[in-house]
Write a protein that holds these residues in place. Sequence first.
Motif, PDB file in Angstrom:
ATOM      1  N   THR A  79      16.401 -71.371 -38.704  1.00 22.21           N
ATOM      2  CA  THR A  79      15.883 -71.710 -37.373  1.00 22.21           C
ATOM      3  C   THR A  79      14.478 -72.300 -37.496  1.00 22.21           C
ATOM      4  O   THR A  79      13.633 -71.746 -38.212  1.00 22.21           O
ATOM      5  N   PHE A 121      12.532 -61.679 -36.735  1.00 23.76           N
ATOM      6  CA  PHE A 121      12.462 -62.328 -35.432  1.00 23.76           C
ATOM      7  C   PHE A 121      13.788 -62.282 -34.670  1.00 23.76           C
ATOM      8  O   PHE A 121      13.845 -62.660 -33.508  1.00 23.76           O
ATOM      9  N   LYS A 132       6.784 -61.542 -32.269  1.00 19.42           N
ATOM     10  CA  LYS A 132       6.209 -62.860 -31.997  1.00 19.42           C
ATOM     11  C   LYS A 132       5.668 -63.554 -33.239  1.00 19.42           C
ATOM     12  O   LYS A 132       5.766 -64.774 -33.356  1.00 19.42           O
ATOM     13  N   VAL A 192      16.521 -64.112 -35.373  1.00 23.60           N
ATOM     14  CA  VAL A 192      17.064 -65.463 -35.247  1.00 23.60           C
ATOM     15  C   VAL A 192      17.915 -65.759 -36.476  1.00 23.60           C
ATOM     16  O   VAL A 192      17.944 -64.992 -37.436  1.00 23.60           O
ATOM     17  N   ILE A 237      10.705 -72.763 -36.965  1.00 20.13           N
ATOM     18  CA  ILE A 237       9.584 -71.983 -36.454  1.00 20.13           C
ATOM     19  C   ILE A 237       8.303 -72.707 -36.848  1.00 20.13           C
ATOM     20  O   ILE A 237       8.346 -73.765 -37.485  1.00 20.13           O
ATOM     21  N   ALA A 254      13.015 -70.803 -40.891  1.00 23.51           N
ATOM     22  CA  ALA A 254      12.952 -69.361 -41.111  1.00 23.51           C
ATOM     23  C   ALA A 254      13.797 -68.963 -42.315  1.00 23.51           C
ATOM     24  O   ALA A 254      14.984 -69.297 -42.395  1.00 23.51           O
ATOM     25  N   ARG A 308       5.427 -68.028 -36.579  1.00 19.60           N
ATOM     26  CA  ARG A 308       5.564 -67.656 -35.176  1.00 19.60           C
ATOM     27  C   ARG A 308       6.693 -68.420 -34.505  1.00 19.60           C
ATOM     28  O   ARG A 308       7.012 -69.550 -34.873  1.00 19.60           O
ATOM     29  N   THR A 309       7.292 -67.760 -33.544  1.00 22.15           N
ATOM     30  CA  THR A 309       8.254 -68.423 -32.681  1.00 22.15           C
ATOM     31  C   THR A 309       7.491 -69.031 -31.511  1.00 22.15           C
ATOM     32  O   THR A 309       6.290 -68.822 -31.340  1.00 22.15           O
TER      33      THR A 309
END
Length: 252
Positions: free
Chosen positions: A210, A204, A143, A206, A212, A196, A234-235
């Motif tokens: 991406t 994560f 997370k 991903v 975040i 990211a 964090r996502t």
Amino acid sequence: MTTDTKTKEPAKYEHAYRTILDRLKAGIYPVGGRMPTESELAEQFNVSRVTIRRALELLVMDGYVESRQGSGYRVLTLSLSSDTCMTSFTDAMLRAGRLPVSRLLSIDRLEPGDAGREELPDDMKDIPIIRVRRLRIVDDEPKMLVATYAGVPYLGDARPEDFPETGPNQSMLRILSNRFGLEWGAACEDVTPVLAGDEIARLFGVDPGTPILLQSCSAFDENGKTVFHEDVYRTGRVSFTLGRDGRSARFP
């Protein structure tokens, strides 16, 4: 002439309050769990229910526990704070009945001019810094990647065993306060969308690039000096509940 001075004994409800609070912080009453009943506590302390009720009311006023009609008292948190970014993520997850885990990634010493400290507060840029990086996992799902920074006088002797992986004591707020003696009275935060990088994408699960969130938080002592700084990648989202007394964080 001799003056006889006596130390005033704390009231019974104050003694009960402090003892129950010590039990909370020792994990005897877990976050999200129910407290013993007033009758059970009164018997344990050998006092009246009125005395115990007063002690519990203080804990409610302080924000450690809540009172629910018909179901007694429930533990809310072990780390109090008036600022959103200082809300204990560990306590929020335990209270929601979820399983938080902290995986220690590294403990690094950063000297002035080293990479990785460019965005620190100004009063931390020219001093040696200890950086602790942890991956926060909830119900087996990564997370948050959390980087915590503090001066060498504070965290210079930090060791892996200082950072538990499970249980309520994995909370960084409690580690900084109880293990290292850090104290702070205020904090500020920024929440910024970022992309990211390769490491975060791998952690994560991903794709690189991406979107975040980066939640940056600095905590200060009463003189305005930065005590520690955290960068939280964090996502998901960051949500807030607004009330008369300010705002509080809601974690997904």
